[in-house]
Design an enzyme around this catalytic site. Structure first.
Site, PDB file in Angstrom:
ATOM      1  N   CYS A 144       0.815  -1.229   0.000  1.00 51.90           N
ATOM      2  CA  CYS A 144       0.000   0.000   0.000  1.00 51.90           C
ATOM      3  C   CYS A 144       0.843   1.270   0.000  1.00 51.90           C
ATOM      4  O   CYS A 144       0.406   2.307  -0.487  1.00 51.90           O
ATOM      5  CB  CYS A 144      -0.916   0.013   1.216  1.00 51.90           C
ATOM      6  SG  CYS A 144      -1.934  -1.441   1.279  1.00 51.90           S
ATOM      7  N   HIS A 291      -3.866   7.016   1.081  1.00 53.28           N
ATOM      8  CA  HIS A 291      -4.016   5.711   0.422  1.00 53.28           C
ATOM      9  C   HIS A 291      -5.451   5.256   0.664  1.00 53.28           C
ATOM     10  O   HIS A 291      -5.958   5.335   1.789  1.00 53.28           O
ATOM     11  CB  HIS A 291      -3.010   4.723   1.008  1.00 53.28           C
ATOM     12  CG  HIS A 291      -3.388   3.295   0.775  1.00 53.28           C
ATOM     13  ND1 HIS A 291      -3.681   2.810  -0.478  1.00 53.28           N
ATOM     14  CD2 HIS A 291      -3.562   2.253   1.630  1.00 53.28           C
ATOM     15  CE1 HIS A 291      -4.010   1.535  -0.382  1.00 53.28           C
ATOM     16  NE2 HIS A 291      -3.941   1.174   0.895  1.00 53.28           N
ATOM     17  N   ASN A 321      -9.846  -0.815  -2.733  1.00 55.32           N
ATOM     18  CA  ASN A 321      -8.443  -0.596  -2.375  1.00 55.32           C
ATOM     19  C   ASN A 321      -7.562  -1.176  -3.479  1.00 55.32           C
ATOM     20  O   ASN A 321      -7.538  -2.391  -3.673  1.00 55.32           O
ATOM     21  CB  ASN A 321      -8.186  -1.293  -1.027  1.00 55.32           C
ATOM     22  CG  ASN A 321      -6.765  -1.140  -0.538  1.00 55.32           C
ATOM     23  OD1 ASN A 321      -5.859  -0.793  -1.297  1.00 55.32           O
ATOM     24  ND2 ASN A 321      -6.553  -1.423   0.743  1.00 55.32           N
TER      25      ASN A 321
HETATM   26  O1  UT7 Z   1      -4.588  -1.309   2.345  1.00 61.35           O
HETATM   27  C1  UT7 Z   1      -4.061  -2.202   3.263  1.00 61.35           C
HETATM   28  C2  UT7 Z   1      -4.425  -1.805   4.602  1.00 61.35           C
HETATM   29  N1  UT7 Z   1      -5.702  -2.365   4.945  1.00 61.35           N
HETATM   30  C3  UT7 Z   1      -6.487  -1.753   5.766  1.00 61.35           C
HETATM   31  O2  UT7 Z   1      -6.196  -0.658   6.183  1.00 61.35           O
HETATM   32  C4  UT7 Z   1      -7.746  -2.471   6.237  1.00 61.35           C
HETATM   33  C5  UT7 Z   1      -7.953  -2.250   7.700  1.00 61.35           C
HETATM   34  N2  UT7 Z   1      -9.066  -3.002   8.233  1.00 61.35           N
HETATM   35  C6  UT7 Z   1     -10.350  -2.785   7.864  1.00 61.35           C
HETATM   36  O3  UT7 Z   1     -10.602  -1.970   7.002  1.00 61.35           O
HETATM   37  C7  UT7 Z   1     -11.443  -3.535   8.587  1.00 61.35           C
HETATM   38  O4  UT7 Z   1     -10.892  -4.289   9.641  1.00 61.35           O
HETATM   39  C8  UT7 Z   1     -12.267  -4.491   7.651  1.00 61.35           C
HETATM   40  C9  UT7 Z   1     -13.106  -3.634   6.699  1.00 61.35           C
HETATM   41  C10 UT7 Z   1     -11.352  -5.390   6.893  1.00 61.35           C
HETATM   42  C11 UT7 Z   1     -13.209  -5.341   8.473  1.00 61.35           C
HETATM   43  O5  UT7 Z   1     -14.042  -4.523   9.243  1.00 61.35           O
HETATM   44  P1  UT7 Z   1     -14.237  -4.826  10.789  1.00 61.35           P
HETATM   45  O6  UT7 Z   1     -15.156  -3.810  11.274  1.00 61.35           O
HETATM   46  O7  UT7 Z   1     -12.876  -4.869  11.415  1.00 61.35           O
HETATM   47  O8  UT7 Z   1     -14.954  -6.229  10.774  1.00 61.35           O
HETATM   48  P2  UT7 Z   1     -14.497  -7.609  11.424  1.00 61.35           P
HETATM   49  O9  UT7 Z   1     -13.426  -8.249  10.629  1.00 61.35           O
HETATM   50  O10 UT7 Z   1     -14.286  -7.434  12.883  1.00 61.35           O
HETATM   51  O11 UT7 Z   1     -15.803  -8.485  11.244  1.00 61.35           O
HETATM   52  C12 UT7 Z   1     -17.048  -8.119  11.878  1.00 61.35           C
HETATM   53  C13 UT7 Z   1     -18.117  -9.108  11.461  1.00 61.35           C
HETATM   54  C14 UT7 Z   1     -17.698 -10.569  11.633  1.00 61.35           C
HETATM   55  O12 UT7 Z   1     -18.834 -11.289  12.003  1.00 61.35           O
HETATM   56  P3  UT7 Z   1     -19.095 -11.676  13.548  1.00 61.35           P
HETATM   57  O13 UT7 Z   1     -17.911 -12.500  13.958  1.00 61.35           O
HETATM   58  O14 UT7 Z   1     -19.194 -10.389  14.267  1.00 61.35           O
HETATM   59  O15 UT7 Z   1     -20.382 -12.442  13.488  1.00 61.35           O
HETATM   60  C15 UT7 Z   1     -17.290 -10.996  10.250  1.00 61.35           C
HETATM   61  O16 UT7 Z   1     -17.419 -12.367  10.028  1.00 61.35           O
HETATM   62  O17 UT7 Z   1     -18.402  -8.952  10.071  1.00 61.35           O
HETATM   63  C16 UT7 Z   1     -18.274 -10.222   9.406  1.00 61.35           C
HETATM   64  N3  UT7 Z   1     -17.783  -9.965   8.048  1.00 61.35           N
HETATM   65  C17 UT7 Z   1     -18.607  -9.718   7.010  1.00 61.35           C
HETATM   66  N4  UT7 Z   1     -19.948  -9.642   6.919  1.00 61.35           N
HETATM   67  C18 UT7 Z   1     -20.465  -9.356   5.708  1.00 61.35           C
HETATM   68  C19 UT7 Z   1     -16.504  -9.908   7.621  1.00 61.35           C
HETATM   69  N5  UT7 Z   1     -16.472  -9.631   6.309  1.00 61.35           N
HETATM   70  C20 UT7 Z   1     -17.758  -9.504   5.912  1.00 61.35           C
HETATM   71  C21 UT7 Z   1     -18.359  -9.207   4.668  1.00 61.35           C
HETATM   72  N6  UT7 Z   1     -19.710  -9.144   4.614  1.00 61.35           N
HETATM   73  N7  UT7 Z   1     -17.642  -8.975   3.557  1.00 61.35           N
END
Ligand code: UT7
Length: 364
Positions: A144, A291, A321
């Site tokens: 990134c 980014h 992204n």
């Molecule tokens: O460019 C490289 C650098 N990358 C970044 O900066 C990314 C940084 N991280 C993020 O942007 C976020 O952590 C994500 C967008 C990747 C994820 O968001 P989050 O709020 O951290 O969600 P999470 O991974 O904690 O997941 C929350 C819930 C989970 O379900 P439970 O366990 O609460 O029932 C996941 O299974 O959301 C679920 N989940 C989804 N639901 C629907 C994870 N992915 C999805 C999805 N659709 N695509």
């Protein structure tokens, strides 16, 4: 009388030293580099959040709320498009806007985490596709923050006088390696394909162009956002002999929350450093391009630095992204929309896999 002569000698000695120091400093920094042209290219194929919800258990509401993304571009299989070919299209646009011929490029820098081949890098492929003779080409593997690292490398080569024109490309073909099933949804909904490019050229007015770049890395987090599968840690015979399609190491892994938490801290630090180094404050920023990792990260940073909406450019809604391509695509679009004018102060910052992060402050 002798005391007077010794005082004069001292004065002469220190004056000579001072003058040679000034001359030495000037000779070290005779030039700046400035961005003379920008270009971008994204594949035609648009994949919306609703399209993804037909492939996996996800929905538009979740993706929009957590990331800000509404759609992304995805290379059509068998289209012949790839990391290098997208880079070529972005580079051609940048060269045209810069009014610089490919024959006048002294160095190609190609930033990507998704190279066409394991080796050699995509830089030489682009150089060949564009018929650029034998000019040097190097690849940057900083994910990134690859574009900012590339900008810094180009800037050093130009500042020292070694090269006059550098072509810097960021291009990513993510979709080929994503797991578009529910299992891979946390990662696959975020990333998109695309390329951006910048032509950097020598600038003799050192108040213009790149004023400073700031680079960092923290390798202890290397495997928190990585693809482990095909690598020397898991060499080909092992992959072939026990290939298992459920083995998630073949797809990118991301510890999303850890990446998010580190991103907001490092973004803030490196932005502050760029401002302080150049004696500026948030109100001096004409345009900030983060980014495009996640709209929530960009909004956090915007709020923290009290930036107005017109001081920040985001396009993650349309492209997702695109890693090393995200800043040059956004820069190219912002410039095309007339949002960057001569003498503007433009701030760039990135954070991602490695972890690596960095910033650049430019006087346009
Ligand atoms: O460019 C490289 C650098 N990358 C970044 O900066 C990314 C940084 N991280 C993020 O942007 C976020 O952590 C994500 C967008 C990747 C994820 O968001 P989050 O709020 O951290 O969600 P999470 O991974 O904690 O997941 C929350 C819930 C989970 O379900 P439970 O366990 O609460 O029932 C996941 O299974 O959301 C679920 N989940 C989804 N639901 C629907 C994870 N992915 C999805 C999805 N659709 N695509």
């Amino acid at each position: 009388m002798f005391e007077g002569a010794s005082w004069l000698l001292h004065l002469l000695f220190f004056t000579t030293k001072y003058i040679s120091f000034i001359v030495f400093s000037i000779s070290l920094n005779m030039y700046n580099s400035r961005i003379a042209g920008l270009g971008h290219y994204v594949p035609e194929n648009v994949v919306t959040n609703d399209d993804l919800s037909k492939l996996m258990d996800t929905n538009d509401e979740w993706i929009t709320e957590r990331t800000g993304i509404k759609e992304r571009r995805v290379i059509q299989k068998d289209s012949g498009e790839g990391t290098a070919t997208m880079g070529v299209k972005a580079a051609e646009m940048a060269l045209k806007r810069a009014e610089i011929s490919k024959d006048d490029i002294d160095l190609v820098i190609f930033a990507t985490l998704s190279p066409d081949l394991y080796f050699p890098g995509s830089g030489v492929l682009l150089q060949d596709l564009m018929g650029m003779g034998t000019c040097p080409a190097l690849d940057i593997r900083n994910q990134c923050s690859g574009f900012i690292y590339g900008l810094s490398v180009a800037d050093q080569f130009i500042k020292t006088g070694m090269y006059k024109n550098v072509l810097l490309v960021g291009s990513e073909y993510h979709s080929g390696g994503m797991d578009f099933t529910t299992r891979g949804r946390t990662v696959s909904v975020i990333f998109g394909d695309g390329a951006g490019a910048a032509v950097l050229t020598r600038e003799e007015d050192t108040t213009k162009g790149i004023q400073s770049t700031h680079l960092y890395s923290e390798g202890k987090y290397a495997e928190e956002l990585a693809i482990i599968g095909p690598s020397t840690k898991r060499w080909i015979p092992e992959i072939v002999s026990d290939y298992d399609e459920d083995d998630m190491r073949y797809h990118p892994y991301m510890n999303g929350q850890l990446v998010f938490k580190n991103a907001v801290v490092r973004f803030s630090e490196v932005i502050l450093e760029a401002l302080q180094k150049n004696g500026k404050t948030n109100s001096d920023i004409d345009l900030f391009i983060p980014h495009q990792a996640n709209l929530r990260i960009a909004q956090f940073v915007q709020k923290k630095f009290h930036l107005r909406d017109d001081q920040v450019y985001n396009n993650i809604m349309r492209y997702g992204n695109t890693t090393a391509a995200s800043i040059p695509i956004a820069l190219s679009e912002a410039w095309g929309e007339g949002k960057i004018k001569p003498y503007d102060t433009v701030l760039l910052a990135a954070f991602g896999s490695g972890f690596t992060w960095g910033s650049a402050l430019i006087h346009w």
